[in-house]
Design a protein around this motif. Sequence first.
Motif, PDB file in Angstrom:
ATOM      1  N   ASN A   1       0.849  -1.042  -0.087  1.00 22.54           N
ATOM      2  CA  ASN A   1      -0.028   0.018   0.088  1.00 22.54           C
ATOM      3  C   ASN A   1       0.967   1.155  -0.135  1.00 22.54           C
ATOM      4  O   ASN A   1       0.402   2.404   0.055  1.00 22.54           O
TER       5      ASN A   1
ATOM      6  N   ARG B   1       3.292   3.971  -1.513  1.00 19.57           N
ATOM      7  CA  ARG B   1       3.543   4.666  -3.005  1.00 19.57           C
ATOM      8  C   ARG B   1       4.618   5.754  -2.855  1.00 19.57           C
ATOM      9  O   ARG B   1       4.382   6.434  -1.703  1.00 19.57           O
ATOM     10  N   TRP B   2       5.208   5.823  -3.728  1.00 23.58           N
ATOM     11  CA  TRP B   2       6.241   7.182  -3.895  1.00 23.58           C
ATOM     12  C   TRP B   2       5.534   8.402  -3.893  1.00 23.58           C
ATOM     13  O   TRP B   2       4.446   8.778  -4.778  1.00 23.58           O
ATOM     14  N   GLN B   3       5.937   9.281  -3.059  1.00 21.29           N
ATOM     15  CA  GLN B   3       5.162  10.623  -3.005  1.00 21.29           C
ATOM     16  C   GLN B   3       5.908  11.629  -3.946  1.00 21.29           C
ATOM     17  O   GLN B   3       7.259  11.794  -3.689  1.00 21.29           O
ATOM     18  N   ASP B   4       5.378  12.100  -4.923  1.00 25.59           N
ATOM     19  CA  ASP B   4       5.968  13.270  -5.737  1.00 25.59           C
ATOM     20  C   ASP B   4       6.243  14.330  -4.964  1.00 25.59           C
ATOM     21  O   ASP B   4       5.507  14.858  -4.011  1.00 25.59           O
TER      22      ASP B   4
END
Length: 203
Positions: A10, A12-15
């Motif tokens: 769950n 995810r990479w945070q931009d």
Amino acid sequence: MTNISNDQLNIRWQDVTLDKNTRAKMKAQVPCCIWLTGLSGAGKSTIANLLEQRLFEQNHHTYLLDGDNLRHGLNQDLGFTEIDRAENIRRVAEVSKLMVDAGLIVIASFISPFEAERQMARRLFAEGEFIEVYIATPLAECEKRDTKGLYAKARRGELKNFTGIDSAYEPPENPEVVVDTCNLSADACVDKIISTLRVLRNN
């Protein structure tokens, strides 16, 4: 193969807006990780400290990660088994990567005895960002110095898993820089490292 938990699936990479190049441009430098490896007593800490001073004098933004110092905090829960040493290097490599991403020149000074772990660290960085420096001081000279009395304890069996005595040290296969403190002063070693950095930057 690493097991991935449901929780990890769950994540995810945070931009983010700012990137490494932007941060480095603000500091007017090319960020990198200078990784010093060698036996205990080889001269890593002395050279790393002097290298940081020299780079600082040239107006570079740096940070020095020292093996002993990190074992007082980040890595205080780790011992000296091969598994713990591998985890020690993994954590240091990840921290170094974050600091390079921040635009810094990071100097990492660790025995880091195993080639596989050093290669793992290298793979975290972009091409040209990881500069491996092998402090190739022979075991006999390191043991002769024995500034911390660790070799003597290891020889008496009072210190287990000590690199060079009952735990292996695997010399780097293709380091960017090799220096031997038997033949070069600490200042001369730093000169060679900085000269190599300049050459690499101009290629």
